[in-house]
Scaffold this active site. Structure first.
Site, mmCIF file in Angstrom:
data_model
loop_
_atom_site.group_PDB
_atom_site.id
_atom_site.type_symbol
_atom_site.label_atom_id
_atom_site.label_comp_id
_atom_site.label_asym_id
_atom_site.label_seq_id
_atom_site.Cartn_x
_atom_site.Cartn_y
_atom_site.Cartn_z
ATOM 1 N N GLU A 121 0.811 -1.220 0.000
ATOM 2 C CA GLU A 121 0.000 0.000 0.000
ATOM 3 C C GLU A 121 0.846 1.272 0.000
ATOM 4 O OE1 GLU A 121 -3.629 1.490 2.826
ATOM 5 O OE2 GLU A 121 -1.718 1.066 3.802
ATOM 6 N N GLU B 259 -21.126 -1.328 3.990
ATOM 7 C CA GLU B 259 -19.771 -1.653 4.443
ATOM 8 C C GLU B 259 -19.701 -1.770 5.964
ATOM 9 O OE1 GLU B 259 -16.847 0.961 2.730
ATOM 10 O OE2 GLU B 259 -17.574 0.621 0.683
#
Length: 214
Positions: free
Chosen positions: A145, A168
Site C-alpha cells: 500500500e 460496508e
C-alpha cells in the site's frame, strides 16, 4: 571538506538500485479475502556487488489509500472520525481509534477524488480546496500500500453525528475539535496512527501561515 561533498553527491543519487536490479522468481497468492496475501520469491543485487540468494517474503497486497485532515481555518478546528479498527483489537486502551478521514483508491479514481468522496461519506463534509502533503509507504517491508495524504480546508459548521456506508458496516462518529485540544490528544498518545501523526505535524508547522492567508 571533500568527504562531506562526496557524501552530498552520493545522497543525490539515492536510491542506489532500481526495479531492474530485482529478479522476481515467483509470486503466488496465499489468501484472498478483504485483502490479499502473496508469497514472493526474489533475488536482488547487493551493495558490494553480485546477487543475493533466493529470498522468500509474504506481502500484504492492498489498494492504495488516501487520508485527508479536514481543517477549518476560520475556527482553527479539525474534524476527526472515530471507529473500531480490527488491527487494534488487542490495543490496551481501546480498538476504537480517532483518525483523519480515509479510504481506498478504486480503479479509475484519482487520489483527490477519493479525498472528496470519503470526506462526504465519513463526515458529511464537502471539500473544495485540497493541499497534497506526502505520498508514502506505511510499511514497505510487508505491505504494498501507498498512502497519499492531504489537508483540506473546510467549513466545519454543523458537522458531527454518525456516518458511514451501511453496506460496508461502517459506524463512524465525527468529532470537531479545536486544534489545541486535538494537539493535546496527540501528545497524550491518543492519535496513534501514521496518517494522523504526519498530518498533524504538517499542520502544526503550517497552521499560522494558513490562518494568515485566511
Amino acid at each position: 571538506m571533500t568527504g562531506n561533498h562526496d557524501r552530498g553527491r552520493d545522497a543525490a543519487r539515492l536510491p542506489s538500485f532500481g526495479a531492474a536490479d530485482v529478479e522476481l522468481i515467483e509470486r503466488r497468492s496465499l489468501h484472498q479475502g478483504f485483502f490479499r496475501l502473496d508469497e514472493v520469491q526474489l533475488r536482488h543485487r547487493l551493495f558490494e556487488g553480485g546477487w543475493s540468494g533466493e529470498v522468500v517474503r509474504e506481502v500484504h497486497v492492498r489498494h492504495d489509500a488516501v487520508g485527508v485532515l479536514l481543517y477549518d481555518v476560520e475556527r482553527d478546528s479539525v474534524v476527526l472520525v472515530e471507529q473500531i479498527r480490527a488491527g487494534a483489537l488487542d490495543d490496551p486502551e481501546s480498538p476504537w481509534k480517532l483518525e483523519v478521514v480515509a479510504g481506498l483508491v478504486e480503479e479509475g479514481e484519482s487520489a483527490a477524488e477519493v479525498a472528496r468522496r470519503e470526506a462526504m461519506e465519513e463526515a458529511g463534509c464537502e471539500v473544495s480546496d485540497l493541499i497534497e502533503l506526502h505520498t508514502y509507504y506505511p510499511s514497505p517491508g510487508a505491505c504494498s500500500e501507498r498512502v497519499t495524504l492531504f489537508c483540506a480546508l473546510v467549513d466545519c459548521d454543523g458537522l458531527g453525528g454518525v456516518h458511514g456506508l451501511d453496506e460496508e458496516h461502517e459506524d463512524i462518529r465525527v468529532h470537531v475539535l479545536p486544534f489545541n485540544h486535538a494537539w493535546e490528544l496527540l501528545r497524550a498518545g491518543r492519535l496513534d496512527n501514521a496518517m494522523c501523526l504526519i498530518a498533524f505535524y504538517w499542520l502544526a508547522a503550517e497552521r499560522a501561515s494558513l490562518r494568515a492567508r485566511g
